[in-house]
Design an enzyme around this catalytic site. Structure first.
Site, PDB file in Angstrom:
ATOM      1  N   CYS A 218       1.072  -1.187  -0.130  1.00  7.35           N
ATOM      2  CA  CYS A 218      -0.037  -0.008  -0.082  1.00  7.35           C
ATOM      3  C   CYS A 218       0.783   1.249  -0.079  1.00  7.35           C
ATOM      4  CB  CYS A 218      -1.138  -0.258   1.319  1.00  7.35           C
ATOM      5  SG  CYS A 218      -0.282   0.277   2.712  1.00  7.35           S
ATOM      6  N   HIS A 266      -2.761   1.493   6.900  1.00  3.62           N
ATOM      7  CA  HIS A 266      -2.837   1.397   5.553  1.00  3.62           C
ATOM      8  C   HIS A 266      -3.281   2.517   4.898  1.00  3.62           C
ATOM      9  CE1 HIS A 266      -4.115  -1.107   2.036  1.00  3.62           C
ATOM     10  NE2 HIS A 266      -5.214  -0.121   2.121  1.00  3.62           N
ATOM     11  N   HIS A 278      -6.034   1.639  -4.165  1.00  2.00           N
ATOM     12  CA  HIS A 278      -5.169   1.478  -3.228  1.00  2.00           C
ATOM     13  C   HIS A 278      -4.623  -0.076  -3.383  1.00  2.00           C
ATOM     14  CE1 HIS A 278      -7.971  -0.988  -0.479  1.00  2.00           C
ATOM     15  NE2 HIS A 278      -8.524  -1.107  -1.482  1.00  2.00           N
TER      16      HIS A 278
END
Length: 303
Positions: A218, A266, A278
């Site tokens: 990510c 994240h 993402h």
């Protein structure tokens, strides 16, 4: 599986951070060793010059200076030579002082290198620990995945296909914003370029620790996207959230970084209409997703 992927991602971010620190420590260690080697070469040359001067003094010595003056056939010339010798001695004393300073500096560099080596060793141990954690979590997730039925696996990965389709479908699946619309709404050219990069990577696989160009985790996707726009971002989510100006959720614009979970483990790139791009986890490639599918932790506008 979600829990395991979150735990793996936390460990992945720690791994990425430890790797970044280990790489810096290795570069500093190499630089210190190179500088110590250069100074040692200069020290050896200075020592050789001092040794030659000392040998010449020894060969020319042995008679008391007052006796040499009495025996000299040209006392005036002797006195001139003696004054010259004193100046030489003064220069030699300065050379000795420089050698001593060089010795102290080399020892300082070696001490600093020992500290960096200890730091590097510690970071490498941390890398191994985090790698084991990531591997264990992902292996457990894969075991769970293997027990799912075909329809369950399709449900798990179905949104990824929707993300790929949306690259050319405009406001089709998930009400997604097209790449051109997102770029047009970005606050500046750098954000627009980062958004365009992210759209171009839809469908790329998630690989922990990867920063592209063909696979990402990510934070690796975010770093690569802004790197393509000429902006250097830190490697980890924990550092990326501080790499710009914090913005409220209500003021999000395409290109903003959106962070999730209480530990800020994240990150995605906002593209508008409540959507982000993402790299989710190993079960799904880079994709479009709503930002409300995970607990929102904050947002940053890169400046």
């Amino acid at each position: 599986m979600d829990r395991l992927y979150r735990e793996a991602e936390v460990a992945t971010e720690k791994y990425d951070g430890a790797k970044e620190q280990a790489d810096r420590a290795a570069r500093r260690l190499n630089a210190l060793r190179d500088e110590a080697a250069r100074r040692t070469d200069r020290l050896d040359s200075a020592r050789e010059a001092l040794g030659s001067a000392a040998a010449a003094q020894y060969r020319g010595g042995g008679i008391d200076p007052s006796v040499q003056l009495l025996l000299s056939s040209d006392p005036g010339r002797y006195l001139d030579n003696a004054a010259f010798a004193e100046r030489v001695d003064s220069r030699q004393a300065a050379a000795v002082a420089r050698v001593r300073a060089q010795l102290r500096e080399i020892e300082r560099l070696r001490g600093a290198a020992r500290v960096e080596l200890a730091s590097l060793t510690s970071k490498q141990a941390e890398l191994r620990r985090q790698k084991r954690t990531v591997t264990e979590k992902l292996s457990e997730a894969r075991r769970l995945l293997s027990r799912l039925t075909g329809s369950q696996r399709a449900e798990l990965t179905g949104a990824a296909g929707a993300g790929r389709t949306s690259r050319s479908a405009g406001r089709g699946v998930l009400g997604a914003v097209s790449a051109s619309e997102a770029a047009a709404e970005a606050p500046d050219g750098r954000a627009a370029a980062a958004v365009a990069y992210a759209y171009g990577k839809l469908g790329s696989p998630y690989v922990w620790g990867a920063t592209g160009p063909d696979a990402f985790d990510c934070s690796g996707l975010v770093q690569a996207a802004y790197h393509s726009a000429g902006v250097s971002l830190p490697r980890t989510t924990y550092a990326q959230i501080g790499a710009g100006r914090r913005v409220p959720r209500s003021a999000l614009l395409p290109g903003d970084l959106v962070f999730f979970y209480s530990g800020v483990s994240h990150v995605g790139i906002y593209v508008g209409n409540g959507q982000m791009i993402h790299a989710p986890n190993p079960s799904a490639p880079v994709r479009l997703a709503p930002i409300d599918e995970m607990p929102f932790a904050g947002a940053t506008r890169v400046v």
